[in-house]
Scaffold this motif. Structure first.
Motif, short mmCIF file in Angstrom:
data_model
loop_
_atom_site.label_atom_id
_atom_site.label_comp_id
_atom_site.label_asym_id
_atom_site.label_seq_id
_atom_site.Cartn_x
_atom_site.Cartn_y
_atom_site.Cartn_z
N PHE A 26 0.87 -1.11 -0.04
CA PHE A 26 0.10 0.11 0.02
C PHE A 26 1.00 1.28 -0.06
O PHE A 26 1.65 1.54 0.92
CB PHE A 26 -1.01 -0.18 1.39
CG PHE A 26 -1.82 1.19 1.21
CD1 PHE A 26 -2.97 1.15 0.97
CD2 PHE A 26 -1.53 2.25 2.23
CE1 PHE A 26 -3.80 2.36 0.93
CE2 PHE A 26 -2.34 3.44 2.19
CZ PHE A 26 -3.59 3.38 1.61
N GLN A 109 -11.70 0.58 -3.42
CA GLN A 109 -10.50 -0.18 -2.61
C GLN A 109 -10.93 -1.48 -2.18
O GLN A 109 -10.48 -2.51 -2.47
CB GLN A 109 -9.88 0.60 -1.52
CG GLN A 109 -8.59 0.40 -1.14
CD GLN A 109 -7.83 1.49 -0.19
OE1 GLN A 109 -8.18 2.36 -0.67
NE2 GLN A 109 -6.95 1.12 0.79
N THR A 179 1.28 -2.55 9.44
CA THR A 179 0.41 -2.25 8.29
C THR A 179 0.90 -2.77 6.84
O THR A 179 0.43 -2.55 5.86
CB THR A 179 -0.24 -0.94 8.10
OG1 THR A 179 1.08 -0.23 8.04
CG2 THR A 179 -1.00 -0.39 9.36
N ASN A 182 -1.47 -5.63 4.85
CA ASN A 182 -2.14 -4.95 3.54
C ASN A 182 -2.86 -5.81 2.55
O ASN A 182 -3.60 -6.73 3.00
CB ASN A 182 -1.74 -3.35 3.31
CG ASN A 182 -0.34 -3.46 2.56
OD1 ASN A 182 0.00 -4.40 1.88
ND2 ASN A 182 0.54 -2.93 3.14
N GLU B 48 -8.12 3.06 6.96
CA GLU B 48 -8.23 1.86 5.98
C GLU B 48 -7.30 1.03 5.67
O GLU B 48 -7.56 -0.13 4.96
CB GLU B 48 -9.36 2.51 4.84
CG GLU B 48 -8.89 3.22 4.04
CD GLU B 48 -8.63 4.83 4.40
OE1 GLU B 48 -9.09 5.10 5.56
OE2 GLU B 48 -9.14 5.57 3.41
N ASN B 49 -5.93 1.32 5.57
CA ASN B 49 -4.93 0.49 4.93
C ASN B 49 -4.80 -0.77 6.05
O ASN B 49 -4.00 -1.54 5.80
CB ASN B 49 -3.66 1.06 4.94
CG ASN B 49 -3.20 2.09 6.13
OD1 ASN B 49 -4.01 2.57 6.75
ND2 ASN B 49 -1.87 1.87 6.47
N GLY B 50 -5.50 -0.82 7.04
CA GLY B 50 -5.48 -1.84 7.98
C GLY B 50 -5.09 -1.65 9.31
O GLY B 50 -4.44 -2.50 10.12
N ALA B 70 -3.53 5.87 6.21
CA ALA B 70 -4.06 5.70 4.59
C ALA B 70 -3.51 6.79 3.83
O ALA B 70 -3.53 6.85 2.77
CB ALA B 70 -5.43 6.01 4.82
#
Lengths: 232, 220
Positions: A26, A109, A179, A182, B48-50, B70
């Motif tokens: 991401f 997305q 993260t 992703n 929202e990227n986790g 995000a």
């Protein structure tokens, strides 16, 4: 069972011109840096790339990072994703896009995620409410379920999924960091061949089985990344 | 003093809509300024990227490239934070598990339609990201934006003429001139920027506003 390959170059050796490839990550977070560099060096062309973003650029220094490397070298025929990002303003992206040489398929997305997941999970598609009433719904089959409108979203298959994990073992079990999980955790198993580059290779059994994020059955090749820039 | 709100003042006003116990997604731009005004509020911020439980920006020198929000900025995880994959993160959004999302917009219509992802007829490459997921899946959508474009044209309009992100989803609009609720009867003007009248706000708006009987000035 040993899925390790000696180098990123060898891990992508059978990727040919015209291949459809998914890339985990991401922005620059959790991208398979070494596999990307190897693809750029190999020079394969006419690729269809599936990725959230189109990589990243350094506006001041002018450098291309991540997937932007493949756009800079004009190796991409089609971008399938959700948010190309700042790379899309550069001549090597905008030019081919405006002339029609570079094809774009843009979707929400979460829809991108579910379509990838369908390919991984053997599903023929999913009904999603996202995009109803917008131009992205055009041409899609719609259906009302329990009084709410949904769009049919079809699976997104690929020849290869190139993903990155912090740690892995030779059986293909993977553990991600923060993260960087992703799209990596979603794309594993969604392509005919999943190639995982890892920062660290551990012996099987080194992870507690409860800790494994991606079970090894979803991964065909494991390679230890030779060099990491790890840009934010 | 009579002045339109600054970006920070809009963020501070928007923050007052966020209460203890809420799970909230904050978009890029003005919404990104909101956390600064949530001191003392027991809230979990979703990126929202986790990342569920986003903390503050990472201090210089302590950035971890594996831990971003995000907007791709290095952040910290708040105590009790959790990481999930993209699929799970968007399942949380789409499944209605967040209480509120705060987004910027190009236009909002009288019925709560929102346009915030593409410019009509533009030669720019489109990119939608998570915007459509957020407006489709979250029960309460709040928009923070300037009331007017640089040329003075209104952003609150009867019908959006920009490509839509979602229909009928916006509940609250916080601008530099007003706080407006989207109700089934239409747009209700609840608050005006200090020194402005409802008549002036109406004149700067492209849709008909009903003035709340409890109309107040936005507390700065």
């Amino acid at each position: 069972m040993d899925k390790t390959i000696a180098s990123a170059r060898e891990a992508i050796a059978d990727i040919q011109d015209g291949a459809r490839i998914m890339f985990g990550g991401f922005g620059l977070c959790g991208i398979p840096e070494n596999l990307l560099r190897a693809l750029r060096e190999k020079g394969v062309k006419d690729l269809t790339v599936i990725s959230n973003n189109a990589g990243s650029i350094d506006l001041k220094a002018g450098g291309a990072y991540g997937l932007a490397l493949l756009f800079e070298s004009r190796q991409v025929k089609k971008f399938v994703g959700s948010f190309p990002g700042p790379v899309a303003k550069l001549d090597y992206f905008l030019g081919p896009f405006q002339s029609g040489e570079l094809e774009l398929e843009i979707m929400p997305q979460g829809t991108l995620n579910e379509r990838i997941r369908c390919a991984m999970a053997g599903l023929g598609g999913v009904y999603s409410p996202v995009g109803v009433g917008t131009i992205l719904a055009e041409g899609k089959e719609s259906r009302t379920i329990e009084g709410k409108e949904y769009l049919l979203e079809l699976p997104l298959h690929a020849d290869f999924a190139l993903i990155k994990a912090a740690q892995g073992d030779r059986m293909g079990n993977l553990v991600y960091r923060y993260t960087a999980r992703n799209y990596n955790a979603v794309m594993a198993g969604a392509a005919t061949t999943t190639i995982a580059e890892v920062e660290e290779l551990l012996a099987p059994g080194a992870f507690h089985p409860d800790q494994v994020h991606t079970p090894g059955v979803l991964v065909q090749r494991v390679v230890v990344g030779e060099r990491y820039e790890r840009r934010v | 003093m009579r002045a339109r709100l600054t970006r920070d003042q809009m963020a501070a006003r928007a923050a007052r809509e966020i209460h203890d116990g809420m799970y909230v997604n904050l978009g890029i731009g003005i919404p990104n300024l909101i956390p600064e005004y949530l001191t003392g509020v027991d809230v979990v911020i979703h990126s929202e990227n986790g990342l569920l439980g986003m903390g503050p920006m990472a201090p210089v020198g302590e950035e971890d490239p594996d831990l971003v929000n995000a907007a791709k900025q290095a952040v910290l995880v708040a105590p009790g934070g959790a990481i999930c994959s993209q699929a799970e993160s968007f399942a949380i959004i789409r499944g209605g598990h967040l209480d509120m999302t705060v987004l910027g917009a190009f236009q909002v219509s009288a019925t709560g339609d929102i346009a915030n992802w593409a410019i009509p007829g533009g030669k720019r490459v489109p990119g939608v990201g998570g915007a459509m997921d957020l407006v489709a899946g979250t029960g309460s959508v709040m928009v923070t934006m300037t009331h007017n474009n640089r040329d003075g044209s209104p952003k609150v309009v009867e019908e959006c003429d920009y490509p839509l992100t979602g229909r009928g989803c916006v509940k609250t609009i916080v601008t530099d001139l007003a706080v407006i609720r989207v109700t089934t009867n239409g747009l209700v003007l609840e608050e005006v920027a200090p020194g402005f009248t409802a008549v002036e706000v109406q004149a700067a708006t492209g849709a008909r506003l009903m003035v709340s009987p409890e109309l107040t000035e936005i507390a700065i």
